[in-house]
Design an enzyme around this catalytic site. Structure first.
Site, PDB file in Angstrom:
ATOM      1  N   HIS A  35       0.827  -1.209   0.000  1.00 26.16           N
ATOM      2  CA  HIS A  35       0.000   0.000   0.000  1.00 26.16           C
ATOM      3  C   HIS A  35       0.859   1.256   0.000  1.00 26.16           C
ATOM      4  CE1 HIS A  35      -3.556  -2.429   0.705  1.00 26.16           C
ATOM      5  NE2 HIS A  35      -4.293  -1.333   0.654  1.00 26.16           N
ATOM      6  N   LYS A 100      -9.919  -7.842   8.322  1.00 28.24           N
ATOM      7  CA  LYS A 100     -10.563  -8.115   9.606  1.00 28.24           C
ATOM      8  C   LYS A 100     -10.283  -6.951  10.540  1.00 28.24           C
ATOM      9  CE  LYS A 100      -6.833 -10.775  11.724  1.00 28.24           C
ATOM     10  NZ  LYS A 100      -6.405 -12.051  12.257  1.00 28.24           N
TER      11      LYS A 100
END
Length: 182
Positions: A35, A100
Site C-alpha cells: 500500500h 478483519k
C-alpha cells in the site's frame, strides 16, 4: 447476495452492514508495505500496477501453494494497518476492501463519500477461504514475498459487509446489541 467484480455503484448502494456476500471475479491482494508503494506511485503521478476502478483489495499475505492448488492458506490480516493508505486508493476508484477488524473514522467517511464498502473475511478460516481462490499470480512487488500484490480469480469468496455507504458499522451495531439492557 452474489457480487461480481468490478463493482458498480449500484452494487454498493444495495449493501447493508451485516449482509453476507459471495464474491466472484478478480480481486487484488496487498498489505501495508505494498500500500505504501501504491500511494507513493500516486504521489509521483505514476500508474498503478493495476486499474483500481471498481476493484476489491484483499488484505492478505497467503502461504505458498501446495502442488495442485492456486494458493495456500489465505486468511485476512488486520485492516487498520492499511488505514493511512486506503482513502487515497478509494479516491482513485477502489470500491471494496476485505480484511478483519475495525476501520478508522477517516476510512469510514471515504467509504460513504465515494460509495465503497468494507468487508470482513472470517479469520481462522484461511484454508476454507483458499478453496474459493481459483487462480493467483503476483503482478507487482515480488520482493515483498507473501505481501506482494496478487491478482486472484475467485468464485463465491465469502465475506460479510462491515461498513456500508450509509455509515453503518457492523462491529458497532453488534456492541450496541450486546450491551443493550432488556
Amino acid at each position: 447476495m452474489k457480487l461480481t467484480t468490478p463493482l458498480k455503484d449500484s452494487d454498493i448502494e444495495n449493501l447493508k452492514a451485516g449482509d453476507t456476500v459471495l464474491i466472484s471475479g478478480i480481486i487484488y491482494t496487498a498489505r501495508d508495505a505494498a500500500h505504501a508503494r501504491l500511494v507513493k506511485l500516486l504521489d509521483e503521478g505514476k500508474d498503478l500496477p493495476f486499474n483500481p476502478k471498481g476493484q476489491i483489495m484483499y488484505y492478505v499475505g497467503p502461504t505458498p501453494a501446495k502442488p495442485g492448488n492456486a494458493i495456500g492458506s489465505a486468511g485476512p490480516t488486520t485492516s487498520y494497518r492499511m488505514d493511512p493508505y486506503a482513502p487515497r486508493l478509494i479516491e482513485v476508484g477502489l470500491k471494496g476492501m476485505i480484511g478483519k477488524g475495525a476501520r478508522s473514522d477517516e476510512v469510514k467517511e471515504y467509504i460513504k463519500k465515494h460509495k465503497a464498502v468494507y468487508f470482513a473475511a472470517v479469520g481462522g478460516a484461511a484454508a476454507l477461504i483458499a478453496k474459493s481462490i481459483k487462480k493467483a499470480e503476483v503482478i507487482a512487488y515480488d520482493d515483498l514475498g507473501a505481501e506482494a500484490i496478487r491478482k486472484m480469480e475467485v468464485v463465491d469468496f465469502p465475506a460479510i459487509v462491515i461498513n456500508d455507504i450509509h455509515g453503518n458499522d457492523l462491529y458497532e451495531m453488534g456492541q450496541k446489541e450486546f450491551n443493550r439492557e432488556d
